[in-house]
Design a protein around this motif. Structure first.
Motif, PDB file in Angstrom:
ATOM      1  N   VAL A   1       0.831  -1.208   0.000  1.00 55.43           N
ATOM      2  CA  VAL A   1       0.000   0.000   0.000  1.00 55.43           C
ATOM      3  C   VAL A   1       0.865   1.257   0.000  1.00 55.43           C
ATOM      4  O   VAL A   1       0.669   2.158  -0.808  1.00 55.43           O
ATOM      5  CB  VAL A   1      -0.976   0.017   1.205  1.00 55.43           C
ATOM      6  N   GLY A   2       1.845   1.313   0.903  1.00 53.92           N
ATOM      7  CA  GLY A   2       2.631   2.529   1.091  1.00 53.92           C
ATOM      8  C   GLY A   2       3.830   2.689   0.181  1.00 53.92           C
ATOM      9  O   GLY A   2       4.424   3.767   0.113  1.00 53.92           O
ATOM     10  N   GLY A   3       4.239   1.599  -0.494  1.00 49.02           N
ATOM     11  CA  GLY A   3       5.377   1.694  -1.403  1.00 49.02           C
ATOM     12  C   GLY A   3       6.733   1.764  -0.718  1.00 49.02           C
ATOM     13  O   GLY A   3       7.730   2.102  -1.342  1.00 49.02           O
ATOM     14  N   ARG A   4       6.785   1.420   0.590  1.00 50.37           N
ATOM     15  CA  ARG A   4       8.044   1.434   1.341  1.00 50.37           C
ATOM     16  C   ARG A   4       8.407   0.011   1.747  1.00 50.37           C
ATOM     17  O   ARG A   4       7.618  -0.676   2.387  1.00 50.37           O
ATOM     18  CB  ARG A   4       7.907   2.286   2.610  1.00 50.37           C
ATOM     19  N   GLU A   5       9.607  -0.413   1.402  1.00 49.96           N
ATOM     20  CA  GLU A   5      10.057  -1.748   1.780  1.00 49.96           C
ATOM     21  C   GLU A   5      10.156  -1.859   3.303  1.00 49.96           C
ATOM     22  O   GLU A   5      10.438  -0.880   3.984  1.00 49.96           O
ATOM     23  CB  GLU A   5      11.424  -2.030   1.159  1.00 49.96           C
ATOM     24  N   VAL A   6       9.957  -3.058   3.816  1.00 50.15           N
ATOM     25  CA  VAL A   6      10.062  -3.331   5.252  1.00 50.15           C
ATOM     26  C   VAL A   6      11.486  -3.850   5.488  1.00 50.15           C
ATOM     27  O   VAL A   6      11.745  -5.048   5.488  1.00 50.15           O
ATOM     28  CB  VAL A   6       8.993  -4.340   5.715  1.00 50.15           C
ATOM     29  N   ALA A   7      12.414  -2.932   5.684  1.00 50.49           N
ATOM     30  CA  ALA A   7      13.850  -3.220   5.659  1.00 50.49           C
ATOM     31  C   ALA A   7      14.287  -4.307   6.635  1.00 50.49           C
ATOM     32  O   ALA A   7      15.142  -5.129   6.300  1.00 50.49           O
ATOM     33  CB  ALA A   7      14.640  -1.939   5.910  1.00 50.49           C
ATOM     34  N   ASP A   8      13.736  -4.347   7.829  1.00 54.33           N
ATOM     35  CA  ASP A   8      14.199  -5.320   8.823  1.00 54.33           C
ATOM     36  C   ASP A   8      13.779  -6.754   8.510  1.00 54.33           C
ATOM     37  O   ASP A   8      14.267  -7.689   9.143  1.00 54.33           O
ATOM     38  CB  ASP A   8      13.764  -4.919  10.235  1.00 54.33           C
ATOM     39  N   LEU A   9      12.922  -6.961   7.521  1.00 55.45           N
ATOM     40  CA  LEU A   9      12.505  -8.315   7.135  1.00 55.45           C
ATOM     41  C   LEU A   9      13.153  -8.782   5.832  1.00 55.45           C
ATOM     42  O   LEU A   9      13.020  -9.938   5.460  1.00 55.45           O
ATOM     43  CB  LEU A   9      10.978  -8.375   6.974  1.00 55.45           C
ATOM     44  N   ILE A  10      13.868  -7.900   5.146  1.00 55.91           N
ATOM     45  CA  ILE A  10      14.458  -8.229   3.846  1.00 55.91           C
ATOM     46  C   ILE A  10      15.759  -9.003   4.029  1.00 55.91           C
ATOM     47  O   ILE A  10      16.587  -8.646   4.859  1.00 55.91           O
ATOM     48  CB  ILE A  10      14.740  -6.947   3.033  1.00 55.91           C
ATOM     49  N   PHE A  11      15.919 -10.082   3.235  1.00 55.78           N
ATOM     50  CA  PHE A  11      17.206 -10.758   3.237  1.00 55.78           C
ATOM     51  C   PHE A  11      17.823 -10.837   1.846  1.00 55.78           C
ATOM     52  O   PHE A  11      18.963 -11.271   1.699  1.00 55.78           O
ATOM     53  CB  PHE A  11      17.115 -12.161   3.866  1.00 55.78           C
ATOM     54  N   HIS A  12      17.118 -10.368   0.816  1.00 49.95           N
ATOM     55  CA  HIS A  12      17.675 -10.387  -0.539  1.00 49.95           C
ATOM     56  C   HIS A  12      16.879  -9.434  -1.422  1.00 49.95           C
ATOM     57  O   HIS A  12      15.684  -9.240  -1.224  1.00 49.95           O
ATOM     58  CB  HIS A  12      17.606 -11.805  -1.112  1.00 49.95           C
ATOM     59  N   ARG A  13      17.585  -8.874  -2.409  1.00 48.34           N
ATOM     60  CA  ARG A  13      16.950  -8.067  -3.452  1.00 48.34           C
ATOM     61  C   ARG A  13      17.437  -8.579  -4.792  1.00 48.34           C
ATOM     62  O   ARG A  13      18.633  -8.844  -4.943  1.00 48.34           O
ATOM     63  CB  ARG A  13      17.321  -6.595  -3.323  1.00 48.34           C
ATOM     64  N   LEU A  14      16.548  -8.699  -5.739  1.00 47.92           N
ATOM     65  CA  LEU A  14      16.910  -9.139  -7.081  1.00 47.92           C
ATOM     66  C   LEU A  14      17.989  -8.228  -7.632  1.00 47.92           C
ATOM     67  O   LEU A  14      17.898  -7.008  -7.534  1.00 47.92           O
ATOM     68  CB  LEU A  14      15.681  -9.106  -7.993  1.00 47.92           C
ATOM     69  N   GLY A  15      19.036  -8.830  -8.184  1.00 45.18           N
ATOM     70  CA  GLY A  15      20.113  -8.067  -8.786  1.00 45.18           C
ATOM     71  C   GLY A  15      21.258  -7.764  -7.850  1.00 45.18           C
ATOM     72  O   GLY A  15      22.309  -7.324  -8.289  1.00 45.18           O
ATOM     73  N   LEU A  16      21.079  -8.011  -6.556  1.00 45.55           N
ATOM     74  CA  LEU A  16      22.148  -7.790  -5.584  1.00 45.55           C
ATOM     75  C   LEU A  16      22.598  -9.147  -5.056  1.00 45.55           C
ATOM     76  O   LEU A  16      21.880  -9.794  -4.315  1.00 45.55           O
ATOM     77  CB  LEU A  16      21.670  -6.916  -4.420  1.00 45.55           C
ATOM     78  N   GLY A  17      23.774  -9.576  -5.481  1.00 41.40           N
ATOM     79  CA  GLY A  17      24.281 -10.868  -5.038  1.00 41.40           C
ATOM     80  C   GLY A  17      23.807 -12.029  -5.879  1.00 41.40           C
ATOM     81  O   GLY A  17      24.092 -13.172  -5.559  1.00 41.40           O
ATOM     82  N   ASP A  18      23.075 -11.769  -6.951  1.00 41.99           N
ATOM     83  CA  ASP A  18      22.650 -12.840  -7.838  1.00 41.99           C
ATOM     84  C   ASP A  18      23.854 -13.361  -8.609  1.00 41.99           C
ATOM     85  O   ASP A  18      24.837 -12.650  -8.823  1.00 41.99           O
ATOM     86  CB  ASP A  18      21.589 -12.351  -8.841  1.00 41.99           C
ATOM     87  N   THR A  19      23.774 -14.579  -9.080  1.00 39.81           N
ATOM     88  CA  THR A  19      24.874 -15.142  -9.858  1.00 39.81           C
ATOM     89  C   THR A  19      24.873 -14.606 -11.275  1.00 39.81           C
ATOM     90  O   THR A  19      25.883 -14.642 -11.945  1.00 39.81           O
ATOM     91  CB  THR A  19      24.795 -16.676  -9.890  1.00 39.81           C
ATOM     92  N   CYS A  20      23.763 -14.111 -11.731  1.00 33.74           N
ATOM     93  CA  CYS A  20      23.651 -13.551 -13.089  1.00 33.74           C
ATOM     94  C   CYS A  20      23.019 -12.182 -12.989  1.00 33.74           C
ATOM     95  O   CYS A  20      22.181 -11.932 -12.139  1.00 33.74           O
ATOM     96  CB  CYS A  20      22.774 -14.422 -13.978  1.00 33.74           C
ATOM     97  N   GLU A  21      23.417 -11.310 -13.885  1.00 33.37           N
ATOM     98  CA  GLU A  21      22.775 -10.007 -13.954  1.00 33.37           C
ATOM     99  C   GLU A  21      21.376 -10.174 -14.524  1.00 33.37           C
ATOM    100  O   GLU A  21      21.156 -10.983 -15.424  1.00 33.37           O
ATOM    101  CB  GLU A  21      23.571  -9.066 -14.868  1.00 33.37           C
ATOM    102  N   PRO A  22      20.393  -9.421 -14.009  1.00 33.72           N
ATOM    103  CA  PRO A  22      19.049  -9.505 -14.579  1.00 33.72           C
ATOM    104  C   PRO A  22      19.080  -9.074 -16.051  1.00 33.72           C
ATOM    105  O   PRO A  22      19.886  -8.241 -16.443  1.00 33.72           O
ATOM    106  CB  PRO A  22      18.236  -8.515 -13.746  1.00 33.72           C
ATOM    107  N   GLU A  23      18.198  -9.679 -16.829  1.00 29.22           N
ATOM    108  CA  GLU A  23      18.076  -9.312 -18.243  1.00 29.22           C
ATOM    109  C   GLU A  23      17.611  -7.874 -18.335  1.00 29.22           C
ATOM    110  O   GLU A  23      16.747  -7.448 -17.580  1.00 29.22           O
ATOM    111  CB  GLU A  23      17.047 -10.224 -18.924  1.00 29.22           C
ATOM    112  N   PRO A  24      18.201  -7.093 -19.272  1.00 26.53           N
ATOM    113  CA  PRO A  24      17.732  -5.711 -19.438  1.00 26.53           C
ATOM    114  C   PRO A  24      16.286  -5.700 -19.925  1.00 26.53           C
ATOM    115  O   PRO A  24      15.878  -6.551 -20.708  1.00 26.53           O
ATOM    116  CB  PRO A  24      18.674  -5.126 -20.474  1.00 26.53           C
ATOM    117  N   LYS A  25      15.528  -4.739 -19.432  1.00 29.37           N
ATOM    118  CA  LYS A  25      14.127  -4.609 -19.861  1.00 29.37           C
ATOM    119  C   LYS A  25      14.096  -3.861 -21.175  1.00 29.37           C
ATOM    120  O   LYS A  25      14.821  -2.894 -21.354  1.00 29.37           O
ATOM    121  CB  LYS A  25      13.327  -3.880 -18.797  1.00 29.37           C
ATOM    122  N   PRO A  26      13.219  -4.297 -22.085  1.00 29.30           N
ATOM    123  CA  PRO A  26      13.127  -3.610 -23.390  1.00 29.30           C
ATOM    124  C   PRO A  26      12.553  -2.218 -23.267  1.00 29.30           C
ATOM    125  O   PRO A  26      11.927  -1.842 -22.363  1.00 29.30           O
ATOM    126  CB  PRO A  26      12.211  -4.488 -24.220  1.00 29.30           C
TER     127      PRO A  26
END
Length: 102
Positions: free
Chosen positions: A77-102
């Motif tokens: 609803v608020g658009g703010r991540e709940v930082a204390d519950l996060i353990f991963h974000r896509l693109g950070l620490g992944d083995t592959c870079e995310p595919e570029p969006k067209p």
């Protein structure tokens, strides 16, 4: 959200949280959210249940009813991540870079 048997020490707890989160989402008609469950995401190391919010690619762990309520209110609803519950974000620490969006 994962609801498999390895997420928590209490059988069925993850499924109950998944169902309760559905009620929370349904109570917010302004939300256009598709919710789905999986047996296991093999990422929690017993810190589950795990819940992923896309398109942001934010992975939350230890999602109980209180955490689910925060995720609905603050992130969905608020658009703010709940930082204390996060353990991963896509693109950070992944083995592959995310595919570029067209």
């Amino acid at each position: 959200m994962c609801v498999g048997p390895r997420c928590t020490s209490t059988e069925g707890r993850a499924q109950a949280v998944f169902e309760r989160m559905g009620e929370m989402i349904d109570a917010r008609p302004e939300l256009a959210v598709k919710r789905t469950r999986t047996h296991c995401m093999v990422a929690c190391k017993f810190e589950g249940p795990v819940l992923v919010v896309y398109p942001e690619g934010v992975w939350y762990q230890r999602v109980d009813e209180a955490a689910a309520a925060r995720i609905v209110d603050e992130h969905l609803v608020g658009g703010r991540e709940v930082a204390d519950l996060i353990f991963h974000r896509l693109g950070l620490g992944d083995t592959c870079e995310p595919e570029p969006k067209p």
